[in-house]
Design an enzyme around this catalytic site. Structure first.
Site, PDB file in Angstrom:
ATOM      1  N   CYS A 124       0.969  -1.222  -0.116  1.00  0.00           N
ATOM      2  CA  CYS A 124       0.051   0.116   0.069  1.00  0.00           C
ATOM      3  C   CYS A 124       1.006   1.303   0.094  1.00  0.00           C
ATOM      4  O   CYS A 124       1.346   1.679  -0.697  1.00  0.00           O
ATOM      5  CB  CYS A 124      -1.037  -0.005   1.130  1.00  0.00           C
ATOM      6  SG  CYS A 124      -2.382   1.140   1.063  1.00  0.00           S
ATOM      7  N   HIS A 143      -3.588  -5.788   1.234  1.00  0.00           N
ATOM      8  CA  HIS A 143      -2.824  -5.912   2.226  1.00  0.00           C
ATOM      9  C   HIS A 143      -2.786  -7.528   2.902  1.00  0.00           C
ATOM     10  O   HIS A 143      -3.625  -7.825   3.616  1.00  0.00           O
ATOM     11  CB  HIS A 143      -3.560  -5.121   3.499  1.00  0.00           C
ATOM     12  CG  HIS A 143      -3.427  -3.726   3.401  1.00  0.00           C
ATOM     13  ND1 HIS A 143      -2.336  -2.966   4.111  1.00  0.00           N
ATOM     14  CD2 HIS A 143      -4.238  -2.826   2.828  1.00  0.00           C
ATOM     15  CE1 HIS A 143      -2.365  -1.646   3.910  1.00  0.00           C
ATOM     16  NE2 HIS A 143      -3.455  -1.535   3.002  1.00  0.00           N
ATOM     17  N   GLU A 170      -0.930  -8.780   4.948  1.00  0.00           N
ATOM     18  CA  GLU A 170      -0.958  -8.752   6.484  1.00  0.00           C
ATOM     19  C   GLU A 170      -2.269  -8.828   7.110  1.00  0.00           C
ATOM     20  O   GLU A 170      -2.237  -9.209   8.154  1.00  0.00           O
ATOM     21  CB  GLU A 170       0.110  -7.622   7.027  1.00  0.00           C
ATOM     22  CG  GLU A 170      -0.404  -6.206   7.391  1.00  0.00           C
ATOM     23  CD  GLU A 170      -0.576  -5.569   6.185  1.00  0.00           C
ATOM     24  OE1 GLU A 170      -0.408  -6.015   4.889  1.00  0.00           O
ATOM     25  OE2 GLU A 170      -1.023  -4.446   6.171  1.00  0.00           O
TER      26      GLU A 170
END
Lengths: 150, 217
Positions: free
Chosen positions: B86, B194, B196
């Site tokens: 990002c 994302h 994560e």
């Protein structure tokens, strides 16, 4: 004397006193070492600053008039090939406001700055570098520069 | 084998990344302050999401001058793995480690949702466990994720097989539906989704694990 000094060197205070006295012998007597260094450092910084930046008025330097000052205005625009959704939204809002006939509306940014430089060519070189490396991203943006001497 | 997670002023996914790599996957991880220059002992570096330096001027434009990134350029040139997520992707393009730029979403909205992605290149080590055209969903959360590049750059990305992921339903107007790209060597990956946020089962998905596991594979 040497035996006394080394015996006292265990405590920080004693070590400091030993160093101060040893330094006193090499430099001016009775002048605290740290204060002497501090004064010399400050003096050096001041003289260097005056040499390098003659235009700084806080040094009350008579040469400040000699450095030309320039005003620059950098206009950063998205490249024509890059979609400008914010511009399109503003264009649509203009219609809702009742302002007709707007054929083209693109949003960019204007950066105004003043700088001191020896001449216009050098001022231009610096602002061009700034525009190319920081103010605009050449992948998506173009920029134009207006430069004038104040 | 250690992962470094860069912390800029304004990063807000640094802890999420560390929880994913260390908490969920058991990979040793430490933070790297943006003023650090020492990357010794690190095998991979993650630039996390967020709003580095408030996104002033342009996303990633100020972060590019952070001292840690001087070291990161050498780290990447030596073949170290670098993952930009990002805002980290935006920083990598501003830094010149990846081509193109990220611009305002076509519809101007900040998008926060889970979106289906397809694997374009299975060549890069990042998606070694996937096959071409495999699909999975990852969360996206961005206002400026529209990947933009010239026709020449797009052709080079295609020729280098450097497009890693594409959106199945393009949410932001990215050129060629691009969601993530690598450099020509393949050791640097930048992506808007994302991974994560899809590692801990409590978040509803673990489809991001493969990309983070690739940091130390």
């Amino acid at each position: 004397m040497a035996a006394v000094d080394s015996a006292r060197a265990g405590s920080p205070k004693a070590a400091t006193e030993t160093i101060s006295r040893a330094t006193d012998r090499r430099t001016a007597r009775l002048v605290p070492v740290t204060r002497c260094r501090f004064q010399r450092t400050v003096f050096n910084v001041q003289s260097a600053a005056i040499e390098r930046t003659p235009g700084l008025s806080r040094f009350n330097n008579s040469r400040s008039e000699l450095v030309p000052r320039f005003q620059a205005r950098v206009l950063v625009q998205l490249r024509p090939s890059v979609l400008d959704p914010a511009g399109e939204a503003a264009s649509a809002a203009a219609q809702r406001l009742g302002v007709d006939g707007i054929a083209h509306l693109r949003i960019g940014k204007a950066v105004e700055l003043e700088l001191e430089a020896p001449d216009e060519a050098e001022a231009r070189r610096r602002v061009e570098l700034l525009s190319d490396r920081l103010l605009a991203n050449p992948v998506i943006e173009n920029w134009t520069l207006e430069l004038s001497q104040s | 084998m250690t992962i470094g997670v860069v912390v800029f002023p304004g990063s807000n996914c640094d802890r999420d990344v560390r929880w994913a790599t260390e908490g969920c996957l058991g990979l040793p991880t430490r933070y790297l302050w943006h003023e650090d220059r020492d990357l010794s002992g690190l095998d991979a570096v993650v630039l996390p999401g967020g709003f580095s330096y408030g996104d002033y001027l342009r996303c990633g434009a100020i972060a590019r001058f952070a001292p840690v990134l001087d070291s990161l350029k050498r780290f990447a040139a030596d073949g170290g793995r670098v993952l930009g997520i990002c805002n980290g992707f935006q920083v990598l393009t501003e830094l010149g480690l990846l081509p193109g730029a990220l611009t305002r979403n076509r519809h101007l909205h900040f998008i926060c949702e889970s979106t289906p992605l397809a694997v374009v290149s299975d060549r890069s080590p990042w998606l070694a466990t996937c096959a071409r055209d495999d699909q999975f969903s990852l969360p996206i959360a961005h206002g400026e994720g529209r990947f933009q590049c010239s026709d020449d750059t797009l052709k080079k990305l295609q020729d280098d097989d450097a497009i890693a992921l594409r959106y199945c339903r393009n949410p932001n107007g990215s050129v060629a539906d691009i969601a993530g790209i690598t450099n020509a060597q393949g050791n640097v990956l930048g992506l808007m989704p994302h991974p994560e946020r899809a590692c801990d089962p409590v978040t509803g998905s673990t489809s991001g694990r493969a990309i983070l596991e690739a940091l130390l594979s």
